[in-house]
Write a protein that holds these residues in place. Structure first.
Motif, PDB file in Angstrom:
ATOM      1  N   ASP A  80     -12.885   1.720 -21.774  1.00 50.59           N
ATOM      2  CA  ASP A  80     -13.230   2.098 -23.103  1.00 50.59           C
ATOM      3  C   ASP A  80     -13.789   3.508 -22.885  1.00 50.59           C
ATOM      4  O   ASP A  80     -14.770   3.971 -22.394  1.00 50.59           O
ATOM      5  CB  ASP A  80     -14.266   1.441 -23.636  1.00 50.59           C
ATOM      6  CG  ASP A  80     -14.828   1.782 -24.924  1.00 50.59           C
ATOM      7  OD1 ASP A  80     -14.571   2.942 -25.435  1.00 50.59           O
ATOM      8  OD2 ASP A  80     -15.728   1.306 -25.575  1.00 50.59           O
ATOM      9  N   ALA A  81     -12.597   4.540 -23.420  1.00 49.25           N
ATOM     10  CA  ALA A  81     -12.881   6.018 -23.213  1.00 49.25           C
ATOM     11  C   ALA A  81     -13.574   6.652 -24.257  1.00 49.25           C
ATOM     12  O   ALA A  81     -13.721   7.886 -24.560  1.00 49.25           O
ATOM     13  CB  ALA A  81     -11.577   6.722 -23.025  1.00 49.25           C
ATOM     14  N   GLY A  82     -14.231   6.019 -25.291  1.00 44.92           N
ATOM     15  CA  GLY A  82     -14.969   6.341 -26.389  1.00 44.92           C
ATOM     16  C   GLY A  82     -14.443   5.806 -27.842  1.00 44.92           C
ATOM     17  O   GLY A  82     -14.588   6.207 -28.725  1.00 44.92           O
ATOM     18  N   SER A  83     -14.164   4.337 -27.770  1.00 42.85           N
ATOM     19  CA  SER A  83     -13.473   3.925 -28.781  1.00 42.85           C
ATOM     20  C   SER A  83     -14.594   3.069 -29.708  1.00 42.85           C
ATOM     21  O   SER A  83     -15.669   3.393 -29.546  1.00 42.85           O
ATOM     22  CB  SER A  83     -12.482   2.667 -28.514  1.00 42.85           C
ATOM     23  OG  SER A  83     -13.277   1.683 -27.989  1.00 42.85           O
ATOM     24  N   CYS A  84     -14.154   2.794 -30.798  1.00 38.58           N
ATOM     25  CA  CYS A  84     -15.104   2.121 -31.772  1.00 38.58           C
ATOM     26  C   CYS A  84     -15.293   0.479 -31.411  1.00 38.58           C
ATOM     27  O   CYS A  84     -15.972  -0.047 -32.246  1.00 38.58           O
ATOM     28  CB  CYS A  84     -14.523   2.034 -33.425  1.00 38.58           C
ATOM     29  SG  CYS A  84     -13.119   1.272 -33.571  1.00 38.58           S
ATOM     30  N   ASN A  85     -14.671   0.115 -30.343  1.00 37.62           N
ATOM     31  CA  ASN A  85     -14.738  -1.347 -29.999  1.00 37.62           C
ATOM     32  C   ASN A  85     -13.705  -2.403 -30.657  1.00 37.62           C
ATOM     33  O   ASN A  85     -13.679  -3.303 -30.383  1.00 37.62           O
ATOM     34  CB  ASN A  85     -16.337  -1.759 -29.903  1.00 37.62           C
ATOM     35  CG  ASN A  85     -16.892  -1.240 -28.847  1.00 37.62           C
ATOM     36  OD1 ASN A  85     -16.416  -0.951 -27.808  1.00 37.62           O
ATOM     37  ND2 ASN A  85     -18.308  -1.118 -29.120  1.00 37.62           N
ATOM     38  N   GLY A  86     -13.147  -1.924 -31.799  1.00 35.82           N
ATOM     39  CA  GLY A  86     -11.922  -2.725 -32.281  1.00 35.82           C
ATOM     40  C   GLY A  86     -11.016  -2.929 -31.431  1.00 35.82           C
ATOM     41  O   GLY A  86     -10.477  -4.278 -31.329  1.00 35.82           O
ATOM     42  N   CYS A  87     -10.453  -2.265 -30.649  1.00 39.16           N
ATOM     43  CA  CYS A  87      -9.615  -2.446 -29.721  1.00 39.16           C
ATOM     44  C   CYS A  87      -9.812  -3.481 -28.506  1.00 39.16           C
ATOM     45  O   CYS A  87      -9.279  -4.597 -27.980  1.00 39.16           O
ATOM     46  CB  CYS A  87      -8.873  -1.288 -28.859  1.00 39.16           C
ATOM     47  SG  CYS A  87      -7.865  -0.044 -30.070  1.00 39.16           S
ATOM     48  N   GLU A  88     -11.140  -3.267 -28.134  1.00 35.41           N
ATOM     49  CA  GLU A  88     -11.761  -4.237 -27.146  1.00 35.41           C
ATOM     50  C   GLU A  88     -12.084  -5.740 -27.723  1.00 35.41           C
ATOM     51  O   GLU A  88     -11.516  -6.829 -26.930  1.00 35.41           O
ATOM     52  CB  GLU A  88     -13.173  -3.582 -26.767  1.00 35.41           C
ATOM     53  CG  GLU A  88     -13.572  -2.818 -25.969  1.00 35.41           C
ATOM     54  CD  GLU A  88     -12.829  -1.460 -26.163  1.00 35.41           C
ATOM     55  OE1 GLU A  88     -12.888  -1.049 -27.417  1.00 35.41           O
ATOM     56  OE2 GLU A  88     -12.337  -0.453 -25.485  1.00 35.41           O
ATOM     57  N   LEU A  89     -12.424  -5.918 -28.954  1.00 31.99           N
ATOM     58  CA  LEU A  89     -12.235  -7.265 -29.657  1.00 31.99           C
ATOM     59  C   LEU A  89     -10.947  -8.031 -29.457  1.00 31.99           C
ATOM     60  O   LEU A  89     -10.854  -9.072 -29.113  1.00 31.99           O
ATOM     61  CB  LEU A  89     -12.669  -7.142 -30.988  1.00 31.99           C
ATOM     62  CG  LEU A  89     -14.308  -6.814 -31.255  1.00 31.99           C
ATOM     63  CD1 LEU A  89     -14.408  -6.376 -32.916  1.00 31.99           C
ATOM     64  CD2 LEU A  89     -15.012  -7.823 -30.739  1.00 31.99           C
ATOM     65  N   GLU A  90      -9.825  -7.124 -29.386  1.00 27.53           N
ATOM     66  CA  GLU A  90      -8.612  -7.440 -29.512  1.00 27.53           C
ATOM     67  C   GLU A  90      -8.173  -7.905 -28.044  1.00 27.53           C
ATOM     68  O   GLU A  90      -7.422  -8.877 -27.752  1.00 27.53           O
ATOM     69  CB  GLU A  90      -7.531  -6.753 -30.166  1.00 27.53           C
ATOM     70  CG  GLU A  90      -7.692  -6.512 -31.540  1.00 27.53           C
ATOM     71  CD  GLU A  90      -7.522  -7.996 -32.319  1.00 27.53           C
ATOM     72  OE1 GLU A  90      -6.908  -8.987 -32.361  1.00 27.53           O
ATOM     73  OE2 GLU A  90      -8.492  -8.121 -33.526  1.00 27.53           O
ATOM     74  N   ILE A  91      -8.626  -7.017 -27.061  1.00 31.79           N
ATOM     75  CA  ILE A  91      -8.329  -7.193 -25.756  1.00 31.79           C
ATOM     76  C   ILE A  91      -9.121  -8.603 -25.155  1.00 31.79           C
ATOM     77  O   ILE A  91      -8.567  -9.340 -24.534  1.00 31.79           O
ATOM     78  CB  ILE A  91      -8.925  -5.923 -24.871  1.00 31.79           C
ATOM     79  CG1 ILE A  91      -7.744  -4.879 -25.252  1.00 31.79           C
ATOM     80  CG2 ILE A  91      -8.789  -6.525 -23.503  1.00 31.79           C
ATOM     81  CD1 ILE A  91      -8.148  -3.609 -24.625  1.00 31.79           C
ATOM     82  N   HIS A  92     -10.523  -8.717 -25.632  1.00 31.70           N
ATOM     83  CA  HIS A  92     -11.091 -10.019 -25.389  1.00 31.70           C
ATOM     84  C   HIS A  92     -10.621 -11.253 -25.886  1.00 31.70           C
ATOM     85  O   HIS A  92     -10.524 -12.149 -25.401  1.00 31.70           O
ATOM     86  CB  HIS A  92     -12.640  -9.831 -26.050  1.00 31.70           C
ATOM     87  CG  HIS A  92     -13.511  -8.768 -25.506  1.00 31.70           C
ATOM     88  ND1 HIS A  92     -13.941  -9.341 -24.136  1.00 31.70           N
ATOM     89  CD2 HIS A  92     -13.853  -7.620 -25.737  1.00 31.70           C
ATOM     90  CE1 HIS A  92     -14.837  -7.994 -23.480  1.00 31.70           C
ATOM     91  NE2 HIS A  92     -14.646  -7.108 -24.753  1.00 31.70           N
ATOM     92  N   ALA A  93      -9.607 -11.117 -26.966  1.00 33.09           N
ATOM     93  CA  ALA A  93      -9.138 -12.245 -27.646  1.00 33.09           C
ATOM     94  C   ALA A  93      -7.868 -12.580 -26.609  1.00 33.09           C
ATOM     95  O   ALA A  93      -7.452 -13.785 -26.493  1.00 33.09           O
ATOM     96  CB  ALA A  93      -8.418 -11.901 -28.908  1.00 33.09           C
ATOM     97  N   LEU A  94      -7.494 -11.888 -25.766  1.00 35.50           N
ATOM     98  CA  LEU A  94      -6.357 -12.347 -24.797  1.00 35.50           C
ATOM     99  C   LEU A  94      -7.010 -13.249 -23.652  1.00 35.50           C
ATOM    100  O   LEU A  94      -6.134 -14.030 -23.309  1.00 35.50           O
ATOM    101  CB  LEU A  94      -6.066 -11.182 -23.790  1.00 35.50           C
ATOM    102  CG  LEU A  94      -5.007 -10.027 -24.709  1.00 35.50           C
ATOM    103  CD1 LEU A  94      -4.814  -8.816 -23.821  1.00 35.50           C
ATOM    104  CD2 LEU A  94      -3.772 -10.436 -24.994  1.00 35.50           C
ATOM    105  N   GLY A  95      -8.225 -13.308 -23.401  1.00 40.06           N
ATOM    106  CA  GLY A  95      -8.917 -14.330 -22.748  1.00 40.06           C
ATOM    107  C   GLY A  95      -9.143 -15.520 -23.358  1.00 40.06           C
ATOM    108  O   GLY A  95      -9.483 -16.528 -22.733  1.00 40.06           O
TER     109      GLY A  95
END
Length: 176
Positions: free
Chosen positions: A51-66
């Motif tokens: 996470d290079a400075g995001s709002c964490n929206g992308c991280e939520l979708e990345i976590h969904a991959l698991g």
């Protein structure tokens, strides 16, 4: 407690069904990704998410991959804590000036052949933040990027397609 349980039994399922359209396509992408990773690397794929400075929206979708629906680990693909164990860097967000050095060090610590996927509109173009006093903009302004996955945020399926595209590329290693 008893009334809660009886109420739950009477109402039935409270969750929605997983998206039915595209399930076959998702399974096909997942199989292709696992096979391509083993073909190219000789083993399963290891991903380091940054996470290079995001709002964490992308991280939520990345976590969904698991989760059980996408089941990335079922394919043998795993997220790792150290860039020294990673094959692919999955970077989100516009690169903040404070994260630029850390991102560069992470990139340098990742062994060759390394792949980089910039995820989300901010990682691809700088998004609404662009370049300014606090951000350097897109990931490609700091490290080389193999594949971009646009979207705000991109869906888990789009992320899988982007990872598959990165694994399918053959970037020329850096040299003199």
């Amino acid at each position: 407690m008893r009334s809660f349980l009886l109420d739950a039994l009477r109402k039935g399922k409270a969750t929605i069904a997983p998206p039915g359209a595209g399930t076959e396509a998702l399974e096909e992408i997942a199989r292709a990704l696992g096979a391509r990773a083993r073909q190219r690397l000789g083993r399963s794929l290891a991903i380091r998410e940054i996470d290079a400075g995001s709002c964490n929206g992308c991280e939520l979708e990345i976590h969904a991959l698991g989760n059980p629906y996408y089941n990335l680990e079922g394919l043998g693909i795993k997220f790792v804590a150290s860039p020294r164990h990673a094959d692919l860097l999955l970077v989100t967000g516009p690169v903040s000036k404070h994260m630029a050095i850390a991102l560069r060090r992470t990139y340098d610590a990742t062994p060759e052949p390394k792949l980089v996927v910039a995820a989300g509109d901010c990682g691809c173009t700088g998004g609404i933040f662009g370049e300014g006093y606090a951000t350097l903009g897109r990931v490609a302004n700091v490290i080389p990027v193999d594949v971009t996955v646009p979207g705000c945020p991109p869906t888990p399926t789009a992320l899988l397609r982007g990872i598959l595209a990165a694994v399918a590329t053959r970037r020329k290693p850096p040299g003199p």
